[in-house]
Design an enzyme around this catalytic site. Structure first.
Site, PDB file in Angstrom:
ATOM      1  CE1 TYR A   1      -3.436  -2.790   0.859  1.00  0.00           C
ATOM      2  CE2 TYR A   1      -4.604  -0.701   0.705  1.00  0.00           C
ATOM      3  CZ  TYR A   1      -4.617  -2.081   0.696  1.00  0.00           C
ATOM      4  OH  TYR A   1      -5.797  -2.746   0.531  1.00  0.00           O
TER       5      TYR A   1
ATOM      6  CE  LYS B   1       2.175 -17.912  -0.748  1.00  0.00           C
ATOM      7  NZ  LYS B   1       1.410 -19.181  -0.799  1.00  0.00           N
TER       8      LYS B   1
ATOM      9  CG  ASP C   1      -1.691 -20.483   0.588  1.00  0.00           C
ATOM     10  OD1 ASP C   1      -1.295 -20.356   1.773  1.00  0.00           O
ATOM     11  OD2 ASP C   1      -1.070 -21.156  -0.256  1.00  0.00           O
TER      12      ASP C   1
ATOM     13  CG  ASP D   1      -8.119  -4.858   1.197  1.00  0.00           C
ATOM     14  OD1 ASP D   1      -9.126  -4.325   1.705  1.00  0.00           O
ATOM     15  OD2 ASP D   1      -7.923  -4.914  -0.036  1.00  0.00           O
TER      16      ASP D   1
ATOM     17  CG  ASP E   1     -13.740  -7.085   1.409  1.00  0.00           C
ATOM     18  OD1 ASP E   1     -13.730  -6.307   2.384  1.00  0.00           O
ATOM     19  OD2 ASP E   1     -14.035  -6.709   0.251  1.00  0.00           O
TER      20      ASP E   1
HETATM   21  C1  IPM Z   1     -10.590  -1.111   3.020  1.00  0.00           C
HETATM   22  C2  IPM Z   1     -10.709  -0.657   1.581  1.00  0.00           C
HETATM   23  C3  IPM Z   1      -9.527   0.240   1.276  1.00  0.00           C
HETATM   24  C4  IPM Z   1      -8.256  -0.577   1.443  1.00  0.00           C
HETATM   25  C5  IPM Z   1      -9.587   0.905  -0.126  1.00  0.00           C
HETATM   26  C6  IPM Z   1     -10.867   1.677  -0.331  1.00  0.00           C
HETATM   27  C7  IPM Z   1      -8.394   1.782  -0.369  1.00  0.00           C
HETATM   28  O1  IPM Z   1     -10.790  -1.739   0.729  1.00  0.00           O
HETATM   29  O2  IPM Z   1     -10.559  -0.246   3.920  1.00  0.00           O
HETATM   30  O3  IPM Z   1     -10.544  -2.315   3.243  1.00  0.00           O
HETATM   31  O4  IPM Z   1      -7.846  -1.295   0.524  1.00  0.00           O
HETATM   32  O5  IPM Z   1      -7.666  -0.494   2.528  1.00  0.00           O
HETATM   33 MG    MG Z   2     -10.959  -3.601   1.703  1.00  0.00          MG
END
Ligand code: IPM
Ligand code: MG
Length: 361
Positions: free
Chosen positions: A143, A192, A225, A249, A253
């Site tokens: 990042y 990893k 993984d 990240d 999700d």
């Molecule tokens: C999160 C989002 C952000 C990230 C994006 C919007 C830059 O996906 O906060 O998880 O990747 O950190």
């Molecule tokens: Mg995210």
């Protein structure tokens, strides 16, 4: 004199303004009941900020955030600003505020609500009893690594460096281990290390910190993984999970599907000192923006994390969490968590906020 906290609101893009407005109403109600007051300063971030000032994170926003007690953010981004050749992007604002305030730890609790277990695409038997706290490193990794392009035509090459330093790993592992001590005393580090050099450094440092400073915490290591798999097959086996920015990240999700909807999950971004930043995990949902149907509960729960972590008002936080549980127990649902093919009309954003407000006592 009642205590007064100064809060910066960063509504941002898409559904951001709608859900932040809802959370503010809830915050004001619990403040009144608990006898403290909140002042708000609304600032620009993301796409709307690019449109207004040309900058996704204007200096005035950073200054206001620095001077605040805590920050509540909606979401940033949307198709309007997606052009890959654009000079800047909304996401730059979000990464910028994380970096500017050294918010190196992103806490993402994954706790399915009993009432929503059947909203999850996973089987009830698998997810029941899950209670994971993800601690995602937030100011390092690809990042913030050096990036660029060289060459041209078919030889044009793009790169983005994955970078971690010892001190960056130490501080986030310490924070995660302390969180584990407050919970079930179990920390899992995800990396990893079989492929990546920064992961090998991460593993070495994490191992040393745990052995030297937290010998009482049960500690294990899982490759990213494999973790993607375990999250779906045995999520109950994890307590606190600490991992790097990019892995975190993606895994969070994935984990957000355990509780059934991204629309329920709050997160807190914290540094060693200074204000924390609180936001829903979900994005700006441009497809439903402006329709008044977004689920405000993740942002309302982010506001309750803010009361707990930055404002030390746990009783106010508890009032919010209790009201959210009651709303769900009463069968009230926004469209994203409504059962498929159900005949109950889903609530709009404002109706859900009102439902929470009437259950705050
Ligand atoms: C999160 C989002 C952000 C990230 C994006 C919007 C830059 O996906 O906060 O998880 O990747 O950190
Ligand atoms: Mg995210």
């Amino acid at each position: 004199m009642p205590k007064t906290y100064s809060i910066v609101l960063l509504p941002g893009d898409g559904i951001g303004p709608e859900i932040v407005a809802g959370a503010v109403r809830v915050l004001d109600r619990v403040a009144e009941l608990e006898g403290f007051s909140l002042t708000y300063s609304e600032q620009l971030i993301g796409g709307i900020s690019i449109d207004t000032t040309g900058d996704p994170l204007p200096p005035a926003t950073v200054d206001a955030c620095r001077a605040s007690d805590a920050i509540l953010l909606g979401a940033v981004g949307g198709p309007k600003w997606d052009d890959p050749t654009a000079k800047t992007r909304p996401e730059v604002g979000l990464l910028g505020i994380r970096k500017a305030l050294s918010l190196f730890a992103n806490l993402r609790p994954i706790v399915p609500f009993e009432e929503l277990l059947d909203a999850s695409p996973l089987k009830r038997e698998v997810i029941e009893g899950t209670d994971i706290l993800f601690v995602r490193e937030l100011t390092g990794d690809v990042y913030f690594g050096e990036s660029g392009r060289t060459g041209s035509g078919a030889e044009e090459t793009a790169f983005q460096n994955m970078v971690y330093s010892v001190s960056e790993v130490e501080r986030v592992v310490r924070l995660a281990a302390r969180a584990a001590q407050q919970r079930r005393n179990h920390l899992t580090s995800v990396d990893k290390a079989n492929v990546l050099e920064p992961s090998r450094l991460w593993r070495q440092v994490a191992q040393r910190v745990m052995t030297e400073e937290f010998p009482d915490v049960r500690y294990d290591v899982v490759l990213v993984d494999a973790m993607a798999m375990h999250l779906l097959s045995r999520p109950r086996d994890f307590d606190v999970v600490v991992t790097a920015n990019l892995f975190g990240d993606i895994l969070t999700d994935e984990a957000s599907m355990l509780p059934g909807s991204l629309g329920m999950l709050p997160s807190a971004s914290l540094g060693d000192s200074g204000p924390g930043l609180y936001e829903p995990i979900h994005g700006s949902a441009p497809d439903i923006a402006g329709q008044g149907i977004a689920n405000p509960l993740a942002t309302i729960l982010a506001a309750s994390m803010m009361l707990r972590h930055s404002l030390a008002e746990p009783a106010a936080a508890e009032r919010i969490e209790q009201a959210v549980r009651q709303v769900l127990a009463d069968g009230l649902r926004t469209a994203d968590i409504a059962p498929q093919g159900g005949n109950v009309r889903p609530l709009k954003t404002a109706e859900m906020v009102a439902a929470v407000l009437t259950r705050i006592s």
